[in-house]
Motif scaffolding. Structure first.
Motif, PDB file in Angstrom:
ATOM      1  N   PHE A 173      -6.539   3.252   0.787  1.00  0.00           N
ATOM      2  CA  PHE A 173      -6.474   2.448  -0.441  1.00  0.00           C
ATOM      3  C   PHE A 173      -7.714   1.554  -0.516  1.00  0.00           C
ATOM      4  CE2 PHE A 173      -2.139   3.650   0.456  1.00  0.00           C
ATOM      5  CZ  PHE A 173      -1.531   3.803  -0.781  1.00  0.00           C
ATOM      6  N   LYS A 194       0.849  -1.187   0.000  1.00  0.00           N
ATOM      7  CA  LYS A 194       0.000   0.000   0.000  1.00  0.00           C
ATOM      8  C   LYS A 194       0.890   1.245   0.000  1.00  0.00           C
ATOM      9  CE  LYS A 194      -3.671  -2.447  -0.135  1.00  0.00           C
ATOM     10  NZ  LYS A 194      -4.717  -2.471   0.859  1.00  0.00           N
ATOM     11  N   THR A 242      -0.915   0.348  -6.231  1.00  0.00           N
ATOM     12  CA  THR A 242      -0.113   1.543  -5.951  1.00  0.00           C
ATOM     13  C   THR A 242      -0.757   2.830  -6.455  1.00  0.00           C
ATOM     14  OG1 THR A 242       1.177   1.039  -7.939  1.00  0.00           O
ATOM     15  CG2 THR A 242       2.078   0.294  -5.826  1.00  0.00           C
ATOM     16  N   GLU A 243      -2.046   2.970  -6.209  1.00  0.00           N
ATOM     17  CA  GLU A 243      -2.739   4.234  -6.460  1.00  0.00           C
ATOM     18  C   GLU A 243      -3.714   4.448  -5.312  1.00  0.00           C
ATOM     19  OE1 GLU A 243      -4.376   6.070 -10.411  1.00  0.00           O
ATOM     20  OE2 GLU A 243      -6.003   4.907  -9.523  1.00  0.00           O
ATOM     21  N   CYS A 244      -3.511   5.512  -4.544  1.00  0.00           N
ATOM     22  CA  CYS A 244      -4.354   5.758  -3.377  1.00  0.00           C
ATOM     23  C   CYS A 244      -5.705   6.325  -3.804  1.00  0.00           C
ATOM     24  CB  CYS A 244      -3.644   6.696  -2.407  1.00  0.00           C
ATOM     25  SG  CYS A 244      -3.543   8.423  -2.955  1.00  0.00           S
ATOM     26  N   CYS A 299       1.513   4.571  -2.748  1.00  0.00           N
ATOM     27  CA  CYS A 299       1.019   5.214  -3.963  1.00  0.00           C
ATOM     28  C   CYS A 299       2.195   5.696  -4.809  1.00  0.00           C
ATOM     29  CB  CYS A 299       0.097   6.381  -3.611  1.00  0.00           C
ATOM     30  SG  CYS A 299      -0.586   7.207  -5.079  1.00  0.00           S
ATOM     31  N   SER A 333      -8.757   0.428  -7.829  1.00  0.00           N
ATOM     32  CA  SER A 333      -8.060   1.313  -8.762  1.00  0.00           C
ATOM     33  C   SER A 333      -7.691   0.538 -10.018  1.00  0.00           C
ATOM     34  CB  SER A 333      -6.797   1.885  -8.106  1.00  0.00           C
ATOM     35  OG  SER A 333      -7.131   2.731  -7.029  1.00  0.00           O
ATOM     36  N   CYS A 364      -5.575  10.092  -5.126  1.00  0.00           N
ATOM     37  CA  CYS A 364      -5.073  10.237  -6.496  1.00  0.00           C
ATOM     38  C   CYS A 364      -6.060   9.640  -7.489  1.00  0.00           C
ATOM     39  CB  CYS A 364      -3.708   9.571  -6.633  1.00  0.00           C
ATOM     40  SG  CYS A 364      -2.371  10.481  -5.805  1.00  0.00           S
ATOM     41  N   ASN A 365      -6.634   8.500  -7.144  1.00  0.00           N
ATOM     42  CA  ASN A 365      -7.619   7.855  -8.006  1.00  0.00           C
ATOM     43  C   ASN A 365      -8.795   8.784  -8.285  1.00  0.00           C
ATOM     44  OD1 ASN A 365     -10.351   6.015  -7.915  1.00  0.00           O
ATOM     45  ND2 ASN A 365      -8.731   5.047  -9.126  1.00  0.00           N
ATOM     46  N   THR A 373      -2.718   7.799   3.999  1.00  0.00           N
ATOM     47  CA  THR A 373      -3.829   7.906   3.045  1.00  0.00           C
ATOM     48  C   THR A 373      -4.569   6.575   3.027  1.00  0.00           C
ATOM     49  OG1 THR A 373      -4.436   8.560   0.785  1.00  0.00           O
ATOM     50  CG2 THR A 373      -2.492   7.142   1.027  1.00  0.00           C
TER      51      THR A 373
END
Length: 304
Positions: free
Chosen positions: A42, A28, A62-64, A30, A46, A67-68, A40
């Protein structure tokens, strides 16, 4: 060739695997903001490639969530509009099934009623051309208003998702470029010119290739080049950064020879940050069983 392939994704659309498949390690962390699960969340599913494009199962760790949500709202929404007609006409299923399409002019629409496709076109419009000699019909398909710069950043976001994580960690400028609406990297406006061409007989397929420069050249070439192919349209662009590119001189990029049968090669600049209106592209199909101009007129009337 001056470039070597460092990653490749190929999907037959729609991509719906029995089990979800992740493209990156299960940690986890990002890759876009460098935050971990202590700072953050997860919780979202994503998608490494947006779900509306037909990717239902290829996910990333690897995208929180933050950001998503930012990418979806600011970039992917415009890519969705940009690809709407072809997704509908080709019957590509996304999160909510196969999408209907209605152009703002009301002169063309694609609907699915009881799983049957219905196309409505005003015969007086120029959206459809029939070539009886070649047995083809070509849609000059319209796009509803979209922001080109947001489409470009959606391309970069997808490419960044498939870069090796150790490379992502070096490209702080690319990370910042994606997480803001800026058009600037280190004081210079990013060159958003894309090499665009058509690939023969490449429907219901999605491919993404990432290349890295394999050797130095007298010509100033970008370190990373990405090739995104969606159905029969290919988009080749560089991944902008200040860490590994020489941005003091103009970057030059030639087509990387991946496909043999390509045509309609052109450059398109996605630098516009206002809504692009009245944009059309071509989509050509072959047909069988229509052998006279009289039948052609009947075919057109059937689309009303």
């Amino acid at each position: 060739m001056d470039y070597k392939l460092i990653n490749k994704v190929e999907i037959i659309l729609p991509c719906s695997l029995e089990n979800d498949e992740y493209v990156d390690p299960e940690n986890k962390y990002c890759r876009f903001c460098k935050k971990n699960e202590q700072s953050t969340t997860f919780n979202n599913r994503s998608h490494a490639i947006p779900e509306f494009l037909g990717n239902l199962s290829l996910l990333m760790h690897t995208e929180c969530d933050q950001c998503n949500s930012f990418f979806s709202k600011n970039y992917d929404t415009h890519l969705s509009v940009y690809t709407a007609f072809e997704r509908s006409i080709l019957g590509i299923k996304g999160k909510n099934g196969i999408p209907n399409f209605q152009h703002d002019s009301l002169l063309i629409n694609v609907k699915y009623i009881e799983n049957k496709q219905q196309i409505g076109i005003d015969p007086k419009s120029n959206f459809l051309k029939i070539n009886m000699e070649k047995s083809t019909f070509t849609f000059n398909f319209p796009k509803n208003p979209f922001i080109p710069y947001s489409v470009y950043k959606s391309f970069i976001r997808m490419s960044f998702a498939f870069l090796p994580i150790e490379i992502c960690n070096k490209l702080e400028s690319t990370r910042l470029f994606l997480r803001t609406k800026n058009k600037i990297i280190e004081g210079s406006e990013v060159n958003t010119t894309v090499l665009k061409y058509t690939v023969k007989d490449h429907f219901k397929k999605l491919k993404l290739f990432i290349f890295q420069k394999a050797q130095e050249s007298k010509v100033n070439r970008p370190e990373f080049i990405s090739l995104f192919v969606y159905n029969d349209k290919a988009y080749q662009f560089h991944i902008p950064n200040k860490e590994m590119d020489n941005n003091t001189e103009k970057l030059q990029m030639n087509i990387i020879p991946v496909f043999e049968n390509v045509y309609d090669i052109e450059t398109f600049n996605f630098n516009k940050t206002e809504l692009e209106r009245n944009h059309t592209e071509k989509l050509t199909f072959q047909f069988a069983g229509i052998d006279s101009r009289d039948k052609s007129e009947n075919f057109l009337r059937s689309l009303e």
